[in-house]
Design an enzyme around this catalytic site. Structure first.
Site, mmCIF file in Angstrom:
data_model
loop_
_atom_site.group_PDB
_atom_site.id
_atom_site.type_symbol
_atom_site.label_atom_id
_atom_site.label_comp_id
_atom_site.label_asym_id
_atom_site.label_seq_id
_atom_site.Cartn_x
_atom_site.Cartn_y
_atom_site.Cartn_z
ATOM 1 N N GLU B 69 0.822 -1.215 0.000
ATOM 2 C CA GLU B 69 0.000 0.000 0.000
ATOM 3 C C GLU B 69 0.854 1.262 0.000
ATOM 4 O OE1 GLU B 69 -0.541 -2.595 2.002
ATOM 5 O OE2 GLU B 69 -2.628 -3.229 1.767
ATOM 6 N N PHE B 131 -11.614 -8.065 13.443
ATOM 7 C CA PHE B 131 -10.486 -8.439 12.589
ATOM 8 C C PHE B 131 -10.219 -7.333 11.570
ATOM 9 C CE2 PHE B 131 -8.939 -10.558 8.657
ATOM 10 C CZ PHE B 131 -7.685 -10.897 9.128
ATOM 11 N N GLN B 132 -8.978 -6.898 11.469
ATOM 12 C CA GLN B 132 -8.529 -5.838 10.563
ATOM 13 C C GLN B 132 -9.292 -4.527 10.780
ATOM 14 O OE1 GLN B 132 -8.280 -7.451 6.506
ATOM 15 N NE2 GLN B 132 -6.155 -8.005 6.925
ATOM 16 N N LYS B 181 -17.774 -1.499 5.406
ATOM 17 C CA LYS B 181 -18.204 -2.477 4.407
ATOM 18 C C LYS B 181 -19.722 -2.457 4.198
ATOM 19 C CE LYS B 181 -17.000 -7.175 3.017
ATOM 20 N NZ LYS B 181 -16.350 -8.444 3.438
ATOM 21 N N MET B 490 23.947 9.800 4.094
ATOM 22 C CA MET B 490 23.753 11.046 4.829
ATOM 23 C C MET B 490 23.952 10.825 6.323
ATOM 24 S SD MET B 490 23.360 14.234 4.373
ATOM 25 C CE MET B 490 22.422 14.929 3.020
#
Lengths: 168, 578
Positions: B69, B131-132, B181, B490
C-alpha cells in the site's frame, strides 16, 4: 505566558472535538479548560477554550484552527472585554450543624448549598475563575472532598472598542 | 500476462452514468470517481474493500496493483505531483489503511492533492476490535487536510465531491474517505451534487488591490532584492507568471528545494537552491539582500536553520502565501499577502517596473563564478555528482526526476538543473525514504512519453523495491538510478562530522545484487563502477524501451557540500574541497 480564552464555532459532527484537541497537541499548546455545547445556530457547537501563549503564538494557533474544515470561526475573546462564567460543585466535609456557618461564607459569593448529608454537603457556585478560586480557598479549612468545575463559557461584551477585531 | 504502459494510457470513453438508478455504495463511489475524471487508481484489495474491488472488476478504470500500500500511495503522489491532478489510491481496512500513513504524511507536508479511500469493517463491528479494524480517520487526523468516515451510503456522493474539492483547492493536501463495508454494500439511488458548499472554507484567495499595491510598493525601491520561490509556484501553476515577473522587475530568483523547476534552473536570474546544502550564491543572496520576497515558500528550518531571528538580517521580508497560517509563522515579515501566488503575480505584473538591481546582479554572478557546486574528481572512482551531471547532460534537463531522501537527493537538487515545473518530484517536508521509485511509477504513468528517472540510494530503494513487479508487469519504462555507496550516506556524513567517525549501523554492504534483483523481476539490470562504464550503461539504459535498474557503484565516503550545520547561520558554510 498570557492566558487566552478562544471561542471556536464548529460543525456539530462526530470527531470534531478530537480534531480541535489534536491540533492543540500537534502545535504544542495545552488546553487549560474546554467547554462544548450548543450555539445560537442549529448544527453548530461553540467551544470555549482556555490556553496560554504570547500574542504571536495565539495568532498562529487561531489560524491553524481556522484551517480545520469543520471550524466556522475562531475568536480570541480575551482580546476584548468579555464576560466569562464557570460553574463549580464543591463537596465539603461538614455536618448539618455547621450549615449556618457555611451559609455565611457562601452567601457573599452568591453560591448555594444544594445538597446536605450527615458528613458532607455540596456547594454550587457560578462566576468567573477568580471568584471560584477565592471561595475554594475559604472552604479549604473544612476539607474539600471533591471538586468539579466546568471550565469557562464566555462571550464578548455587547459594547467593545472600535478596531478590536479578533476573529480570523 | 504483460500489459503495455500504452494500454494504461489508452483513452477510453467515459461510460454513461445512469442517475437515479439504485446502486451499491461501491458502485456509487466508482461513478463519483468517473465524474471526477479519475482514470488511474493505485491500490491493493482486501476483505473490507471486496465490494469496491467487485465493482472495479472489468470497469472503466485502469487500476495498478502495487505490491504494498505504501507503493500505491507514493505512486498516486508522484502521479499528482507530475500532473497537478489529484492522485487516487485504495487500501483495505486495518493494516492496509495503516500502510498508507507514511504516504499520507508525505503528501500533507508537501501539499499534494490525494484522495485516499480505505475500507473499514461494517458499522456493527466498529469499536469491537474486529479483525482488521483500525481507526484510520483518528490515526490520520494530524496528517490529512480533512477526512471522512461514511456512515450512510446516501452521504457518499456529497463526501466524494467535497473530498476532491478540498484536496485540490486552496493549499492542496490529502483527504481520506473511510468507507465501512456495510456502506459499500448498501444501496441508494445514484446522484451527484453539482456544487460543493463547505461553509467558511477558502477554496481560493485572490488578494485585494490594496494588498497588491502594498506588495508592489514594498519591492519597488529595493536595490538588492531576491525572490524565494517555493513549491507554491508549482502548485499554483504560476511558473510563467514568475518568469515574467522576475524578468520585468530584474529580481534574481532562488528556488527552494520544493520549488525547483518552478523557475528555469538555467535562467540568467536563477541562483539555485538555498539552505543547508544550498548554493553559496543563494545563501549569500539571502544574507545580503535588502528585500526577500517569499512566493509560496514557507521559510522552513532547512533554509532558516532554525535561526529565524538571524535569517536575512539585512532584508525586509515580503511574503505571499495562499495559507494565511504560513504568514509570520517562521520569520518576522514586513509585508504579507494572503493570496494565491498566481493571481497575486498576475495582478502585480502590470504595476511593477525594473528594480535598480544591476550592481546586485553583477555581484551575484561573480559569486556564482567563484563558488559553483564543486567536487573533487578522482581517477578510476565514480563520483555520485558526476552521475547526476551525466543524467542532466544526456536528458538536457527535460526529464522528470524523482528521488528518495539523503545524499543522492541533495546532489540531484544541486546538479540537475530543472527547466520545467512538475519535473522534480521528491519528499521535501517529511523526508520519506522509499518515495523515489514508486513516485516515479506514478509520474511515468501520467507521462508515458517523457523520460522518468528515479534517483535512489541503496538504502531507500530497499524500502520499496518490491514495486519492480509492476514496472515489469506493465512495462513502465522508469530508469532507476541507484547511487550505491554501500551505506546510509547522509547518516554516515553526520556521524563523520558530528559524532567523531563513530559509524553506527550504516553498513549496507550486505545488500542484494541489484542487477540480479532487477532480473529476478524480469527487468533489465546494469552496473557501472567507473565514469566510462557509467556513460556507456546510461546510454544503453536510455536506449532501452522499458524499465531499467542501474547500479552505479559510487565513492562510499563522499560528502554533500556546501553544508551549513544545524544550529549555524547561513554565513557559516562549509564549502568542501576543490
Amino acid at each position: 505566558m498570557q492566558r487566552h480564552t478562544i471561542a471556536v464555532l464548529v460543525n456539530d459532527q462526530p470527531g470534531v472535538l478530537t480534531r480541535v484537541a489534536t491540533l492543540f497537541g500537534q502545535r504544542g499548546f495545552n488546553i487549560d479548560s474546554i467547554t462544548v455545547g450548543g450555539s445560537e445556530e442549529a448544527g453548530l457547537s461553540r467551544m470555549v477554550i482556555s490556553t496560554g501563549g504570547d500574542d504571536q503564538q495565539i495568532n498562529q494557533l487561531m489560524k491553524q484552527l481556522y484551517k480545520l474544515i469543520d471550524v466556522i470561526s475562531v475568536t480570541n475573546l480575551s482580546a476584548n472585554p468579555f464576560v466569562s462564567r464557570e460553574l463549580a460543585l464543591i463537596k465539603v466535609s461538614a455536618s448539618p450543624s455547621q450549615l449556618a456557618e457555611l451559609n455565611g461564607i457562601v452567601e457573599p459569593f452568591r453560591a448555594a448549598i444544594v445538597d446536605v448529608g450527615p458528613e458532607s454537603l455540596i456547594i454550587q457556585v457560578t462566576g468567573d475563575t477568580e471568584k471560584i478560586d477565592a471561595l475554594l480557598i475559604l472552604l479549604q479549612s473544612y476539607g474539600v472532598l471533591e471538586l468539579t468545575r466546568t471550565g469557562s463559557v464566555a462571550m464578548t461584551r455587547s459594547i467593545v472598542p472600535a478596531d478590536a477585531a479578533a476573529t480570523v | 500476462m504483460s500489459v503495455e504502459i500504452a494500454e494504461l494510457n489508452s483513452k477510453r470513453s467515459m461510460p454513461p452514468i445512469q442517475f437515479g438508478e439504485e446502486v451499491s455504495g461501491a458502485e456509487t463511489l466508482l461513478r463519483c470517481l468517473i465524474l471526477e475524471e479519475v482514470e488511474h487508481i493505485f491500490g491493493y484489495p482486501g476483505g473490507a474493500v471486496l465490494p469496491i474491488y467487485d465493482s472495479l472488476y472489468g470497469s472503466y478504470f485502469k487500476h495498478i496493483l502495487t505490491r504494498h500500500e505504501q507503493g500505491a500511495i507514493h505512486a498516486a503522489d508522484g502521479y499528482a505531483r507530475a500532473t497537478g491532478k489529484p492522485g487516487v489510491c485504495i487500501a483495505t481496512s486495518g493494516p492496509g489503511a495503516t500502510n498508507l500513513v507514511t504516504g499520507i504524511a508525505t503528501a500533507q507536508m508537501d501539499s499534494v492533492p490525494l484522495v485516499c479511500i480505505t475500507g473499514n469493517v461494517a458499522q456493527n463491528l466498529i469499536g469491537t476490535d474486529a479483525f482488521q479494524e483500525a481507526n484510520i480517520t483518528g490515526i490520520t487526523i494530524p496528517i490529512t487536510k480533512h477526512s471522512y468516515f461514511v456512515r450512510d451510503v446516501r452521504d457518499l456522493p456529497r463526501i466524494v465531491k467535497e473530498a476532491f474539492h478540498i484536496a485540490t483547492t486552496g493549499r492542496p493536501g490529502p483527504v481520506l474517505i473511510d468507507i465501512p463495508k456495510d456502506v459499500a454494500n448498501a444501496k441508494a439511488p445514484f446522484y451527484y451534487p453539482e456544487e460543493v458548499n463547505i461553509r467558511a472554507y477558502r477554496a481560493s484567495l485572490v488578494p485585494s488591490d490594496e494588498e497588491v499595491n502594498t506588495f508592489v510598493k514594498a519591492i519597488s525601491s529595493a536595490k538588492k532584492p531576491v525572490i524565494l520561490a517555493g513549491g507554491g509556484i508549482i502548485a499554483a501553476g504560476a511558473d510563467k507568471e514568475l518568469l515574467a515577473f522576475a524578468e520585468k522587475t530584474r529580481i534574481p530568483v532562488i528556488n527552494t528545494f520544493m520549488g525547483l523547476g518552478g523557475f528555469p534552473g538555467v535562467h540568467e536570474l536563477s541562483l539555485g537552491m538555498p539552505g543547508m546544502h544550498g548554493s553559496y550564491t543563494a545563501n549569500q543572496a539571502i544574507l545580503q539582500a535588502d528585500c526577500v520576497i517569499g512566493l509560496g515558500a514557507r521559510f522552513d528550518d532547512r533554509i532558516t536553520m532554525g535561526r529565524t531571528k538571524e535569517f536575512a538580517p539585512n532584508a525586509r521580508i515580503v511574503h505571499v502565501d495562499i495559507d494565511p497560517a504560513e504568514l509570520g509563522k517562521n520569520v518576522a515579515t514586513a509585508v504579507t499577502v494572503a493570496g494565491d501566488v498566481k493571481s497575486t503575480l498576475q495582478k502585480a505584473l502590470p504595476l511593477v517596473s525594473a528594480c535598480d538591481s544591476q550592481a546586485w546582479i553583477d555581484q551575484l554572478k561573480e559569486w556564482q563564478q567563484q563558488q559553483p557546486y564543486k567536487y573533487k574528481k578522482e581517477d578510476g572512482v565514480l563520483k555520485p555528482q558526476a552521475v547526476i551531471e551525466l543524467l542532466y547532460n544526456t536528458t538536457e534537463g527535460e526529464a522528470i526526476v524523482t528521488t528518495d531522501v539523503g545524499q543522492h537527493q541533495m546532489w540531484t537538487a544541486q546538479y540537475y538543473k530543472f527547466k520545467h515545473s512538475r519535473s522534480f518530484i521528491s519528499s521535501g517536508g517529511l523526508g520519506t525514504m522509499g518515495f523515489g521509485f514508486p513516485s516515479a511509477i506514478g509520474a511515468q504513468i501520467a507521462n508515458p512519453d517523457r523520460t522518468v528517472i528515479a534517483v535512489v540510494g541503496d538504502g531507500g530503494f530497499q524500502m520499496t523495491n518490491q514495486e519492480l513487479a509492476i514496472v515489469s508487469q506493465y512495462n513502465i519504462p522508469v530508469k532507476v538510478v541507484i547511487l550505491n555507496n554501500q551505506c546510509l550516506g547522509m547518516v554516515r556524513q553526520w556521524q563523520e562530522l558530528f559524532y567523531d567517525n563513530r559509524y553506527s549501523e550504516i553498513d549496507l554492504t550486505c545488500s542484494p545484487d541489484f542487477v540480479k534483483l532487477a532480473e529476478a523481476y524480469g527487468v533489465k539490470g546494469l552496473r557501472a563502477s567507473t565514469q566510462e562504464e557509467a556513460e556507456r550503461v546510461w546510454a544503453e539504459a536510455l536506449e532501452h524501451d522499458g524499465p531499467v535498474v542501474i547500479d552505479f557503484r559510487v565513492a562510499p565516503a563522499e560528502n554533500v557540500y556546501p553544508m551549513v550545520a544545524s544550529g549555524n547561520t547561513l554565513d557559516q558554510m562549509e564549502l568542501g574541497e576543490e
